[in-house]
Design an enzyme around this catalytic site. Sequence first.
Site, PDB file in Angstrom:
ATOM      1  N   HIS A 186      20.129  12.805  34.940  1.00 34.12           N
ATOM      2  CA  HIS A 186      20.285  12.927  36.388  1.00 34.12           C
ATOM      3  C   HIS A 186      21.719  12.597  36.817  1.00 34.12           C
ATOM      4  CE1 HIS A 186      15.951  13.259  36.543  1.00 34.12           C
ATOM      5  NE2 HIS A 186      15.826  12.100  35.914  1.00 34.12           N
ATOM      6  N   ASN A 211      32.236  -7.896  47.528  1.00 33.19           N
ATOM      7  CA  ASN A 211      31.772  -7.404  46.234  1.00 33.19           C
ATOM      8  C   ASN A 211      32.548  -6.162  45.800  1.00 33.19           C
ATOM      9  OD1 ASN A 211      29.669  -7.519  44.036  1.00 33.19           O
ATOM     10  ND2 ASN A 211      29.285  -5.462  44.823  1.00 33.19           N
ATOM     11  N   ARG A 214      35.773  -7.074  44.186  1.00 31.93           N
ATOM     12  CA  ARG A 214      35.583  -7.672  42.858  1.00 31.93           C
ATOM     13  C   ARG A 214      35.235  -6.638  41.795  1.00 31.93           C
ATOM     14  NH1 ARG A 214      32.716 -11.774  45.820  1.00 31.93           N
ATOM     15  NH2 ARG A 214      30.760 -10.746  45.311  1.00 31.93           N
ATOM     16  N   ASN A 230      38.175  -2.632  40.671  1.00 32.56           N
ATOM     17  CA  ASN A 230      39.156  -2.673  39.585  1.00 32.56           C
ATOM     18  C   ASN A 230      39.109  -4.078  38.978  1.00 32.56           C
ATOM     19  OD1 ASN A 230      41.385  -2.668  37.895  1.00 32.56           O
ATOM     20  ND2 ASN A 230      42.713  -1.591  39.335  1.00 32.56           N
ATOM     21  N   LYS A 287      40.490 -22.887  50.204  1.00 37.67           N
ATOM     22  CA  LYS A 287      39.983 -21.630  49.663  1.00 37.67           C
ATOM     23  C   LYS A 287      40.298 -20.441  50.571  1.00 37.67           C
ATOM     24  CE  LYS A 287      36.275 -23.382  46.711  1.00 37.67           C
ATOM     25  NZ  LYS A 287      34.837 -23.319  46.384  1.00 37.67           N
ATOM     26  N   SER A 295      48.356  -8.684  47.184  1.00 41.91           N
ATOM     27  CA  SER A 295      47.811  -7.390  46.785  1.00 41.91           C
ATOM     28  C   SER A 295      48.239  -6.283  47.744  1.00 41.91           C
ATOM     29  CB  SER A 295      46.281  -7.462  46.726  1.00 41.91           C
ATOM     30  OG  SER A 295      45.736  -6.247  46.300  1.00 41.91           O
ATOM     31  N   HIS A 352      50.699  -3.070  46.815  1.00 45.94           N
ATOM     32  CA  HIS A 352      50.242  -1.697  47.061  1.00 45.94           C
ATOM     33  C   HIS A 352      51.220  -0.952  47.960  1.00 45.94           C
ATOM     34  CE1 HIS A 352      46.361  -2.970  45.395  1.00 45.94           C
ATOM     35  NE2 HIS A 352      46.023  -1.697  45.335  1.00 45.94           N
TER      36      HIS A 352
END
Length: 502
Positions: free
Chosen positions: A89, A367, A370, A373, A397, A408, A412
Site C-alpha cells: 500500500h 515532535n 525532533r 531531521n 530550559k 537554527s 538556515h
Amino acid sequence: SSFSCTLRSRALQLKPVFMKEVDSHFTEFVNSLVAKSALLDSSSPASLFPASCSEKELHKAKALRAPPEHGKIFTARRSLLDELFEVSHIRTIYHMFIALLIVFILSTLLVDFIDEGRLVLGFDLLVYVFGKFPVVFCTWLCMFCATVIIPYSLFFQWAQGYCSSSHRVIYSLFYGTLFTLFQTVGLGIGPTYVAISYALPPASRFIVILEQVRLVMKAHSFVRENVPRVLSSVKDKSSSVPIPRISQYLYFLFAPTLIYRDNYPRNPTVRWGYVATKFAQVLGSLFYAYYIFVRLCIPQFRNSSQETFNLRGLVLCIFNSILPGVLILFLVFFAFLHCWLNAFAEMMRFADRMFYKDWWNSTSYANYYRTWNVVVHDWLYYYAYRDFLWFFGKKFKAAAMLSVFTVSAAVHEYVLSICFGFFYPVLFCLFMCFGMLFNFILNDRRKGPIWNVIMWTSLFLGQGVIICLYSQEWYARQYCPAENPEFLDYLKPRSWSCHMQM
C-alpha cells in the site's frame, strides 16, 4: 458448507484485529530488546579497559561513566521508509509520485513540441544552476583536507602536552583560540568568499555552503566529544591519553552522522545494488525538481514579477505556490534524508539508519522538529541545548530552547542568503515567529488527528509563503538590477520597489 463460509467470514473479520495486536506486541518487544542491548553495549567496561584491570577499577569506571541518556546511543536499525516500502500500500504511493513525474515530463515535451515543432530535450536550467563545477570541487577538496588535518592536529598536540603543561588554562585557551579561528576563518569566511567572488550559481553555492556547515559541525563534535575524555584521564592520572586514530576521525567525516564516536555499529557487507538504487533515486528527484520548477514555478513568477503589487496577487501567489512547495519539501526529504544518507551509510557499512522518524504523523511542532531531521536535531540537542543547560543551569530550559531556535533559524537563513545572493529573512521570520509560537501552542500534549491536520495545513501554507516570496525576490532582482550595488542593496528587498518602478 454454510458453516465453513461463516467460519471463513468470521476469520476474515478477526484478521485485522489479530494482526494489529501481534504487530503492537512485536514492536514493543523489538524496541525493548534494542534498548536493552544498547544499554548493555554502552555500559560494558570490557571494550574500554583491558582484562588485567582490577575489579575495583571496573567499579570505579562504571561510577564515572555518564548514564546512557547523557549521550546518543547508536544501534543497528533500518530507515523507516525502507521498512514501509515493503508494504504494498505504501509502495503504491511511491508509484503515484513516479506517475506524476511522468505526467510532468509528458506535458513539458508536448508543450515544447507544439511551440517549437520538435522535441526539445535541453536541460538549460540544470546546466545553469550546477555551473562552475570545477570551482566547487576544488573548494570542497580544500575544505575537506583542511578539516582532516587542522582539527585533528590541534587536538593531538593539545592532548599530548596538556598533562605536562604547568599552565593548563592558558595552554588550552591557546589551542582553543586556534581551533575557533580555523572554524570561523578557514571554514567560515573562506568558502563563503569563494562562493560570492566566483559568482557561483545557486545549486553550486548550496553544495559549497552546506558542506561548509556540515564540516564545521563535524569538527566541533570531534573536539567536543574527545576533550572531556582527555580531561578525565588526566584527572584520574591515567598512564595513557585517549586520542582517537586518524582513521576513526576520517571515517566519522564520511559517516552520515554529526555525533562523533570511536566506533559505530557496522553491517558485515555492502549492498552495491542498494547504493546504485539510492543514487538513481537522488538523480530522479533532481529531474523531478527540475520539471516542478519548469512547469509550476517559472511560468507563474516570470509573469507575476512584472505585474503591479497588490494584496490579491500576493494571496493568489502564496496559494498557487503551495503545490510546488510541498512537492519540493517531499523531494528534499526523500532525496537527501533518505536516499543520499542511506547510500553513504551503505557504502560505509554504517548500521544506524535512523536519519528521520515518522514526522508525517506529528500532532505537534515540537515532535515535528525532533523527527524531521534526526541527524541535525541530535547535534543541536547535545551540543547546543544540553551544553547551554550545563553552562547556565537546568532552570533556563526556555532560554536554551530559544537559543537553539535562534541558531537554527540564523544558519538556515545564512545558507539561503548566500545561495540566492540576497538577504530576505522570510524563513528566519517564519522560524522565529510562527515556528516558536507553534512549538509552544502545538506541543506534545496535543494528540488526536485534528492536530495532525492543523500541523499539515500550517506546513503547506509555510511552504507556499517561502516559494512565493523568495521566487518574487529572485525575479525582481533579475528585472530591476541595481546599477552600482552597495552592501545595503543586498539587504533591501528588491521585490517591494521593483513593482512600483514598473
